[in-house]
Design an enzyme around this catalytic site. Structure first.
Site, PDB file in Angstrom:
ATOM      1  N   SER A   1     -16.312 -50.824  16.783  1.00 32.36           N
ATOM      2  CA  SER A   1     -16.941 -50.213  17.170  1.00 32.36           C
ATOM      3  C   SER A   1     -18.055 -50.454  16.000  1.00 32.36           C
ATOM      4  CB  SER A   1     -16.665 -48.772  17.219  1.00 32.36           C
ATOM      5  OG  SER A   1     -17.396 -47.851  17.663  1.00 32.36           O
TER       6      SER A   1
ATOM      7  N   HIS B   1     -14.849 -47.792  25.542  1.00 38.25           N
ATOM      8  CA  HIS B   1     -14.567 -47.255  24.514  1.00 38.25           C
ATOM      9  C   HIS B   1     -13.606 -48.254  24.021  1.00 38.25           C
ATOM     10  CE1 HIS B   1     -17.230 -47.732  20.883  1.00 38.25           C
ATOM     11  NE2 HIS B   1     -16.475 -46.672  20.097  1.00 38.25           N
TER      12      HIS B   1
ATOM     13  N   ASP C   1     -18.929 -48.542  28.698  1.00 33.62           N
ATOM     14  CA  ASP C   1     -18.772 -47.695  27.526  1.00 33.62           C
ATOM     15  C   ASP C   1     -19.698 -47.532  27.460  1.00 33.62           C
ATOM     16  OD1 ASP C   1     -18.713 -47.176  24.782  1.00 33.62           O
ATOM     17  OD2 ASP C   1     -17.801 -49.448  24.229  1.00 33.62           O
TER      18      ASP C   1
END
Length: 694
Positions: A545, A665, A631
């Site tokens: 991320s 995600h 995501d």
């Protein structure tokens, strides 16, 4: 196999008088909002390009398939095949969850506190079998113990459906709520469901109320600021329903009295830009965690619950630089709070009737290891004196403790079982400090076997994140031992942008100071090599991320330092993403990165480090970028575009892209299934290190 060569479609962007080219912009589906909710709608040419990337990655890493299988079996072997959570009491019931033998998902249960048969509240494993992806955002039961509500995501896009179950009949209690954000509460009178709406751009933007038994939705709050998200909570005292609105810099609390849940929310204290505050209700007052008054590491103040505005706040626990206050939990007679000092957490508990200095009178819970983590879970019930917390360290599995604050008695409730065996004495944790060029001392947590030499021969995996003030805690990970037991050294770089050394540590790694995060990580890698914990050129870097942004940035800064770089859901197309205000996270992210739509200095700064925009025609190590099709946080096109551009400009490699077509995600759902991606990263690390022999 020839690596894919995605087509280049010239695309010029002019912004604030600056011009840039983005020849892979076509990879972003113009109907991305619909794709998030239904991935089957992805444009055919994009889907084909992603499948080609996945096939190439599988080809390059084909020899690691049996190794990954072995790694996965080891990781699963460290997780109990069946496990119960520590029950949490509420009224006449004990609530808990259970993983049945080899189940991917839990069953939620309760049993009478006085003894009796268990009752199944929700069998998540049975529900998940109908979907390729299935995850819960949370569960709640009503205070009258009749209704159980859960939020389910069935594609990884974080768009949830709220379901309610009548615990007397086992059937649906009311129609499901669609397009929810996953944040919801049941009013303490058990009559109303408050929930947050996720709009078409993926933002939690409105609060609605409906009868718990079903009925018309009433708009309670509509967020006017596109940069703010909203969430819901109920105080432990059950006196207040709380709406939080804010971004990373600023927040505001709105209150609804639980005695009158249909009342419209009232602002507790008007927001002040750049200031944060959080309320913990304690009998007739709120304890306020806030950075007001330039309290960089935060302070506690108190205020009557009848007049909670800022002008009525008075000191409770004063600000002390270096003591970063994290949060509080209340019972009728006690207040507990946690704080981080030099990277480690301690818990302090004070009484309701304390006189004089609250800190001086507080009882402290701490540990003596070099690096450890304590998690404050809170008091079991508001009228109870029992506090629950979790202790763990890189070498020590999680221990659940209950402490009776009245008597001081401490009870060990559970130790996380490692079925395949774990002897903490075989391992050691060390806390090192690397000196940055500006003199900052950057902490590093190291985990290794005691018999692994520190002479530069051991392979090293270095993990980092460094954003949003999120601290990488020194906890126990069952997965890292697959590398550590193979003679690897595992290290976490606590770089600026996190809050391991307080909130100022975060401020020194955001906005105009963001490059500190990247140079800190490189400094940590070189320091570890200099101290014999690895060798330059034989380090595998790993992050996800915003940590994926870190991976992209350090790849451009110091490609020679690494044997491989694994970037999961990497935020690498920073300039384009921060210039698209329709994306879910863009307006709320501007305080973190800057707004390149309006601020030329912010544009230039982001352009100077955005990984996608700074690839150099030099030798790079192998790079693995992993993303998720649905995501909403780091969209699939970021890793896909980055890898395509690496192949176009950089030398070395190979550059690999793997997109999970059934997840978002967080990767795959299920406690064992999600380990497949962990094993994939470790398999890549082993493969990359084989290419860099001593």
């Amino acid at each position: 196999m020839i690596p894919p060569a995605p087509r280049r479609v010239p695309h010029t962007i002019t912004q604030l008088g600056r011009v840039r080219q983005d020849d892979y912009a076509w990879m972003k589906d113009e109907n991305w909002q619909k794709v998030l909710r239904d991935p089957s709608l992805l444009r055919t040419d994009i889907a084909e390009a992603l499948r080609e990337e996945n096939a190439y990655t599988e080809h390059c890493l084909e020899k690691m398939a049996p190794v990954r299988e072995t790694l996965l079996k080891e990781m699963i072997g460290r997780i109990p095949p069946a496990e119960d959570s520590v029950p949490w009491p509420d009224g006449a019931w004990l609530y808990f969850s259970r993983f049945a033998k080899d189940a991917q998902h839990p069953v939620y249960l309760r049993r009478p506190r006085a003894g009796g048969d268990e009752q199944v509240l929700l069998d998540v494993e049975a529900l998940a079998k109908e979907h390729a992806y299935f995850a819960l955002a949370g569960t709640r039961h009503s205070d009258d113990h009749r209704v159980f509500v859960y939020a389910a995501d069935m594609q990884g896009s974080e768009v949830y459906r709220l379901h309610s179950i009548d615990l007397e009949t086992g059937k649906a209690y009311a129609p499901a709520v669609e397009s929810a954000a996953g944040s919801f509460v049941i009013s303490p009178d058990s009559q109303w469901l408050f929930w947050v709406y996720r709009d078409d751009n993926g933002r939690p933007s409105r609060v609605y109320r409906r009868p718990l038994a079903g009925g018309e939705d009433v708009l309670v709050f509509d967020e006017p600021d596109s940069g703010f998200f909203v969430s819901l909570n109920v105080t432990a005292s059950r006196k207040w329903i709380v709406i939080e609105r804010g971004d990373h810099d600023t927040n505001e609390t709105l209150l609804i009295p639980a005695s009158d849940p249909t009342q419209m929310p009232q602002v507790a204290s008007p927001l002040v830009r750049g200031e944060r505050y959080n309320f913990t209700h304690w009998n007739d007052r709120f304890i306020v965690l806030t950075n007001t008054g330039n309290a960089i590491d935060f302070q506690f103040m108190q205020v009557p619950d009848s007049s909670p505005s800022r002008e009525n706040w008075t000191p409770f626990v004063p600000h002390e630089p270096g003591r970063f206050l994290l949060g509080a939990a209340a019972s009728r007679d006690y207040l507990a709070w946690s704080e981080r000092v030099n990277g480690n957490i301690k818990i302090h508990v004070t009484r309701q009737d304390v006189q004089g200095s609250v800190r001086a009178a507080a009882r402290t819970i701490g540990m003596k290891e070099e690096a450890f983590d304590l998690t404050l879970l809170g008091f079991l019930e508001y009228g109870d004196t029992t506090l629950r917390y979790i202790y763990e360290s890189p070498t020590t599995p999680a221990h659940w403790y209950d402490v009776d604050m009245a008597s001081g008695a401490q009870t060990l409730q559970k130790i996380r079982e490692i079925p395949s065996g774990h002897d903490p004495a075989l391992y050691e944790t060390r806390r090192l400090f690397a000196r940055a060029s500006d003199g900052a001392e950057v902490p590093i947590t190291v985990l290794k076997r005691r018999d692994t030499p520190c002479d530069g021969t051991a392979p090293l995996l270095l993990y980092g994140y460094g954003s949003y003030g999120i601290s990488m805690e020194s906890g126990f990970s069952t997965s890292v031992f697959s590398l550590v037991d193979r003679g690897w050294i595992y290290a976490v770089a606590h770089i600026r942008g996190g809050s391991e050394k307080g909130w100022d540590w975060f401020l020194q790694g955001r906005g105009k100071h963001k490059p500190n995060s990247f140079t800190d990580f490189v400094t940590c890698g070189r320091h570890l090599a200099a101290e014999g914990y690895g060798r330059e050129g034989r380090i595998v870097a790993h992050g996800g991320s915003a940590g994926g942004l870190l991976m992209g940035a350090v790849a451009n800064l110091a490609p020679d330092l690494f044997a491989g770089i694994a970037a999961q859901v990497p935020f690498v197309d920073v300039l384009n993403t921060m210039s698209d205000d329709t994306l879910p996270l863009t307006p709320p992210e501007w305080p973190e990165w800057g707004n390149p739509l309006e601020d030329g200095d912010a544009y230039d700064l982001i352009a100077s480090y955005s990984p996608y925009d700074n690839i150099r025609p030099v030798a790079y190590p192998p790079v693995l970028a992993m993303g998720g099709l649905s995501d909403p946080r780091v969209t699939y096109w970021e890793p896909a575009k980055w890898i395509a551009k690496l192949r176009e400009i950089a030398q070395g490699g190979p550059f690999l892209c793997r997109i999970n077509m059934d997840a978002g995600h967080g990767g795959s759902s299920g406690r064992f299934k999600r380990l497949e991606e962990v094993a994939y990263v470790q398999g890549f690390a082993l493969w990359a290190m084989e290419r860099r022999p001593l």
